[in-house]
Write a protein that holds these residues in place. Structure first.
Motif, PDB file in Angstrom:
ATOM      1  N   ASP A  31      24.208  42.570  42.290  1.00 35.83           N
ATOM      2  CA  ASP A  31      25.258  42.766  41.396  1.00 35.83           C
ATOM      3  C   ASP A  31      26.513  42.922  42.445  1.00 35.83           C
ATOM      4  OD1 ASP A  31      24.059  42.644  38.721  1.00 35.83           O
ATOM      5  OD2 ASP A  31      23.477  44.414  38.841  1.00 35.83           O
ATOM      6  N   PRO A  32      27.462  42.041  42.079  1.00 43.62           N
ATOM      7  CA  PRO A  32      28.680  43.021  42.580  1.00 43.62           C
ATOM      8  C   PRO A  32      28.850  44.102  42.489  1.00 43.62           C
ATOM      9  CG  PRO A  32      29.103  41.478  40.526  1.00 43.62           C
ATOM     10  CD  PRO A  32      28.084  41.943  40.445  1.00 43.62           C
ATOM     11  N   HIS A  33      29.832  44.331  43.762  1.00 43.75           N
ATOM     12  CA  HIS A  33      29.970  46.207  44.357  1.00 43.75           C
ATOM     13  C   HIS A  33      30.688  46.763  42.942  1.00 43.75           C
ATOM     14  CE1 HIS A  33      33.864  44.268  44.610  1.00 43.75           C
ATOM     15  NE2 HIS A  33      34.276  45.517  43.920  1.00 43.75           N
ATOM     16  N   ASP A  34      30.521  47.910  42.879  1.00 47.02           N
ATOM     17  CA  ASP A  34      30.547  48.981  41.414  1.00 47.02           C
ATOM     18  C   ASP A  34      32.346  49.406  41.622  1.00 47.02           C
ATOM     19  OD1 ASP A  34      28.244  50.032  42.050  1.00 47.02           O
ATOM     20  OD2 ASP A  34      28.471  51.714  42.806  1.00 47.02           O
ATOM     21  N   ASP A  35      32.156  48.778  39.851  1.00 47.23           N
ATOM     22  CA  ASP A  35      33.802  49.116  39.416  1.00 47.23           C
ATOM     23  C   ASP A  35      34.258  48.099  39.928  1.00 47.23           C
ATOM     24  OD1 ASP A  35      32.735  51.630  38.557  1.00 47.23           O
ATOM     25  OD2 ASP A  35      34.392  52.646  39.850  1.00 47.23           O
ATOM     26  N   TRP A  36      33.583  46.744  40.003  1.00 45.79           N
ATOM     27  CA  TRP A  36      34.202  44.904  40.254  1.00 45.79           C
ATOM     28  C   TRP A  36      35.584  44.618  39.409  1.00 45.79           C
ATOM     29  CZ3 TRP A  36      34.688  42.358  36.695  1.00 45.79           C
ATOM     30  CH2 TRP A  36      33.130  41.930  35.467  1.00 45.79           C
ATOM     31  N   TRP A  37      35.893  45.328  38.329  1.00 43.97           N
ATOM     32  CA  TRP A  37      36.666  45.207  37.251  1.00 43.97           C
ATOM     33  C   TRP A  37      38.449  46.222  38.200  1.00 43.97           C
ATOM     34  CZ3 TRP A  37      31.420  46.969  36.497  1.00 43.97           C
ATOM     35  CH2 TRP A  37      31.735  48.494  35.916  1.00 43.97           C
ATOM     36  N   ASP A  38      38.137  47.240  38.581  1.00 45.06           N
ATOM     37  CA  ASP A  38      38.878  48.184  39.077  1.00 45.06           C
ATOM     38  C   ASP A  38      40.596  47.318  38.883  1.00 45.06           C
ATOM     39  OD1 ASP A  38      37.790  50.108  38.392  1.00 45.06           O
ATOM     40  OD2 ASP A  38      38.154  50.306  40.445  1.00 45.06           O
ATOM     41  N   ALA A  39      40.028  45.809  40.140  1.00 48.45           N
ATOM     42  CA  ALA A  39      41.944  45.239  39.732  1.00 48.45           C
ATOM     43  C   ALA A  39      42.175  44.805  38.592  1.00 48.45           C
ATOM     44  CB  ALA A  39      41.597  44.200  40.693  1.00 48.45           C
ATOM     45  N   VAL A  40      41.635  43.674  37.628  1.00 51.01           N
ATOM     46  CA  VAL A  40      41.299  43.196  36.372  1.00 51.01           C
ATOM     47  C   VAL A  40      42.505  44.989  35.736  1.00 51.01           C
ATOM     48  CG1 VAL A  40      41.051  42.134  34.418  1.00 51.01           C
ATOM     49  CG2 VAL A  40      39.778  41.782  36.091  1.00 51.01           C
ATOM     50  N   TYR A  41      41.939  45.825  35.538  1.00 52.53           N
ATOM     51  CA  TYR A  41      42.336  47.074  34.831  1.00 52.53           C
ATOM     52  C   TYR A  41      43.553  47.051  35.298  1.00 52.53           C
ATOM     53  CZ  TYR A  41      37.410  47.748  32.456  1.00 52.53           C
ATOM     54  OH  TYR A  41      36.298  47.763  31.713  1.00 52.53           O
ATOM     55  N   GLU A  42      43.806  47.081  36.394  1.00 58.26           N
ATOM     56  CA  GLU A  42      44.771  47.558  37.147  1.00 58.26           C
ATOM     57  C   GLU A  42      46.189  46.442  36.551  1.00 58.26           C
ATOM     58  OE1 GLU A  42      44.639  48.299  41.408  1.00 58.26           O
ATOM     59  OE2 GLU A  42      43.304  49.784  40.796  1.00 58.26           O
ATOM     60  N   ASP A  43      45.611  45.101  36.752  1.00 61.28           N
ATOM     61  CA  ASP A  43      46.721  44.400  35.837  1.00 61.28           C
ATOM     62  C   ASP A  43      46.727  44.387  34.469  1.00 61.28           C
ATOM     63  OD1 ASP A  43      48.046  41.834  36.570  1.00 61.28           O
ATOM     64  OD2 ASP A  43      46.388  40.787  35.735  1.00 61.28           O
ATOM     65  N   LEU A 178      42.338  40.051  27.551  1.00 65.53           N
ATOM     66  CA  LEU A 178      41.697  40.472  28.768  1.00 65.53           C
ATOM     67  C   LEU A 178      40.255  40.339  29.949  1.00 65.53           C
ATOM     68  CD1 LEU A 178      41.129  43.170  30.784  1.00 65.53           C
ATOM     69  CD2 LEU A 178      40.643  44.553  28.889  1.00 65.53           C
ATOM     70  N   TYR A 179      39.327  39.586  28.891  1.00 62.82           N
ATOM     71  CA  TYR A 179      38.503  38.935  28.523  1.00 62.82           C
ATOM     72  C   TYR A 179      38.035  38.052  29.617  1.00 62.82           C
ATOM     73  CZ  TYR A 179      33.617  38.543  27.237  1.00 62.82           C
ATOM     74  OH  TYR A 179      31.504  37.800  27.550  1.00 62.82           O
ATOM     75  N   ARG A 180      38.653  37.703  29.695  1.00 65.57           N
ATOM     76  CA  ARG A 180      38.693  35.732  30.099  1.00 65.57           C
ATOM     77  C   ARG A 180      38.666  36.555  31.294  1.00 65.57           C
ATOM     78  NH1 ARG A 180      41.658  33.321  26.008  1.00 65.57           N
ATOM     79  NH2 ARG A 180      44.080  33.871  25.978  1.00 65.57           N
ATOM     80  N   GLN A 181      39.776  37.437  31.449  1.00 64.60           N
ATOM     81  CA  GLN A 181      40.209  37.344  32.965  1.00 64.60           C
ATOM     82  C   GLN A 181      39.221  38.529  33.599  1.00 64.60           C
ATOM     83  OE1 GLN A 181      44.174  36.698  33.891  1.00 64.60           O
ATOM     84  NE2 GLN A 181      43.327  35.459  31.793  1.00 64.60           N
ATOM     85  N   LEU A 182      38.299  39.688  33.531  1.00 66.80           N
ATOM     86  CA  LEU A 182      37.173  39.612  33.179  1.00 66.80           C
ATOM     87  C   LEU A 182      36.425  38.836  33.779  1.00 66.80           C
ATOM     88  CD1 LEU A 182      36.633  42.691  30.988  1.00 66.80           C
ATOM     89  CD2 LEU A 182      37.463  42.795  33.698  1.00 66.80           C
ATOM     90  N   GLN A 183      35.841  37.810  32.808  1.00 65.17           N
ATOM     91  CA  GLN A 183      35.186  36.743  33.640  1.00 65.17           C
ATOM     92  C   GLN A 183      34.985  35.671  34.076  1.00 65.17           C
ATOM     93  OE1 GLN A 183      34.593  34.110  29.653  1.00 65.17           O
ATOM     94  NE2 GLN A 183      32.195  34.105  30.833  1.00 65.17           N
ATOM     95  N   VAL A 184      36.993  35.696  34.436  1.00 66.80           N
ATOM     96  CA  VAL A 184      36.930  34.595  36.082  1.00 66.80           C
ATOM     97  C   VAL A 184      36.274  34.943  37.226  1.00 66.80           C
ATOM     98  CG1 VAL A 184      38.681  34.199  36.838  1.00 66.80           C
ATOM     99  CG2 VAL A 184      39.138  33.571  34.867  1.00 66.80           C
ATOM    100  N   GLU A 185      37.098  36.693  37.440  1.00 69.02           N
ATOM    101  CA  GLU A 185      36.364  37.714  38.582  1.00 69.02           C
ATOM    102  C   GLU A 185      35.430  38.245  38.791  1.00 69.02           C
ATOM    103  OE1 GLU A 185      37.635  40.838  41.126  1.00 69.02           O
ATOM    104  OE2 GLU A 185      38.495  38.958  40.102  1.00 69.02           O
ATOM    105  N   TYR A 186      34.407  37.530  37.336  1.00 67.22           N
ATOM    106  CA  TYR A 186      32.754  37.987  37.838  1.00 67.22           C
ATOM    107  C   TYR A 186      32.185  36.904  38.001  1.00 67.22           C
ATOM    108  CZ  TYR A 186      27.956  39.068  36.859  1.00 67.22           C
ATOM    109  OH  TYR A 186      26.821  39.182  36.723  1.00 67.22           O
ATOM    110  N   ASP A 187      32.954  35.610  37.774  1.00 70.69           N
ATOM    111  CA  ASP A 187      32.691  34.183  38.255  1.00 70.69           C
ATOM    112  C   ASP A 187      32.855  34.318  39.638  1.00 70.69           C
ATOM    113  OD1 ASP A 187      31.414  33.738  35.163  1.00 70.69           O
ATOM    114  OD2 ASP A 187      32.369  32.847  34.147  1.00 70.69           O
ATOM    115  N   HIS A 188      34.046  34.766  40.078  1.00 77.42           N
ATOM    116  CA  HIS A 188      34.466  34.813  42.044  1.00 77.42           C
ATOM    117  C   HIS A 188      32.863  35.420  42.268  1.00 77.42           C
ATOM    118  CE1 HIS A 188      36.160  34.342  45.100  1.00 77.42           C
ATOM    119  NE2 HIS A 188      36.771  35.820  45.222  1.00 77.42           N
ATOM    120  N   LEU A 189      33.384  36.593  42.220  1.00 77.95           N
ATOM    121  CA  LEU A 189      32.129  37.711  43.040  1.00 77.95           C
ATOM    122  C   LEU A 189      30.808  37.294  43.180  1.00 77.95           C
ATOM    123  CD1 LEU A 189      34.349  41.212  41.134  1.00 77.95           C
ATOM    124  CD2 LEU A 189      33.524  39.897  43.635  1.00 77.95           C
TER     125      LEU A 189
END
Length: 214
Positions: A31-43, A178-189
């Motif tokens: 799995d991606p590293h812990d709290d991988w969504w932090d950057a998306v949340y900050e944005d 927001l959901y699309r940004q999270l999905q893009v980040e997850y797909d990248h990771l």
């Protein structure tokens, strides 16, 4: 008697294509590293601030025993029909939001549209609209948010007929964004390229078949 068994191990680039697939599958299961969504949340927090949304917060316990305030943002994903993102907060008029959001995200037509619609409906209501956004239920998507729209009019004027629908749709579109940004980040990771970079950076070794060694 003890036996010494010698095994030849390989760096990722040395593996066959089939072995590379197996190695990538092993690493992806970490799995991606812990709290991988932090950057998306900050944005997202920055976007909310520009649009005039003050996110609610909830206390979370720290390992040292203290607490910190965490914005009320949630998501589930990315494989089920009911997956999505939601949040809680308070909306009020944000002066200059349409220009600020274009400066912050020049190419993001979705955010531009959300800001424009909120600005237009505020104008029709003399910039007196406010809304409370709350989450309900145990799922997380745009339809699990209730949006209570009010108008702070000194002469008790009600909101215009289109006010509630316009604000609610804009808030739901923001949750979809927001959901699309999270999905893009997850797909990248979890992409092959990122997975390979992680394997190589950590200098993992494998057997000839791509099985993790050590």
């Amino acid at each position: 008697m003890p036996e010494v068994i010698c095994t030849t191990v390989y760096q990722f680039p040395e593996l066959s294509d089939a072995a590379k697939d197996k190695a990538r599958s092993w690493y992806r299961e970490l799995d991606p590293h812990d709290d991988w969504w932090d950057a998306v949340y900050e944005d997202f927090e920055q976007v909310c601030e520009i649009l005039g949304i003050r996110l609610k917060t909830t206390p979370v316990r720290l390992m040292g025993g203290g607490t910190r305030q965490k914005p009320c943002i949630w998501f589930s994903g990315f494989w089920s029909q009911g997956d999505g993102a939601s949040f809680e907060g308070y909306l009020s008029h944000a002066k200059g939001a349409t220009a600020r959001i274009r400066a912050y995200a020049p190419q993001d037509a979705t955010l531009h549209s959300i800001a424009d619609r909120l600005q237009a409906v505020q104008r029709r209501n003399f910039y007196q609209l406010a809304a409370e956004i709350s989450h309900r239920g145990r799922y997380y998507h745009e339809y699990t948010m209730s949006v209570d729209v009010t108008r702070d009019s000194p002469t008790w004027q009600p909101p215009t007929e289109d006010a509630e629908e316009t604000v609610v749709e804009a808030i739901r579109d923001l949750a979809r964004w927001l959901y699309r940004q999270l999905q893009v980040e997850y797909d990248h990771l979890t992409s092959d390229e990122t997975i390979e970079e992680g394997i190589i950076a950590n200098e993992y070794t494998f057997t000839e078949t791509g099985r993790r060694f050590g």
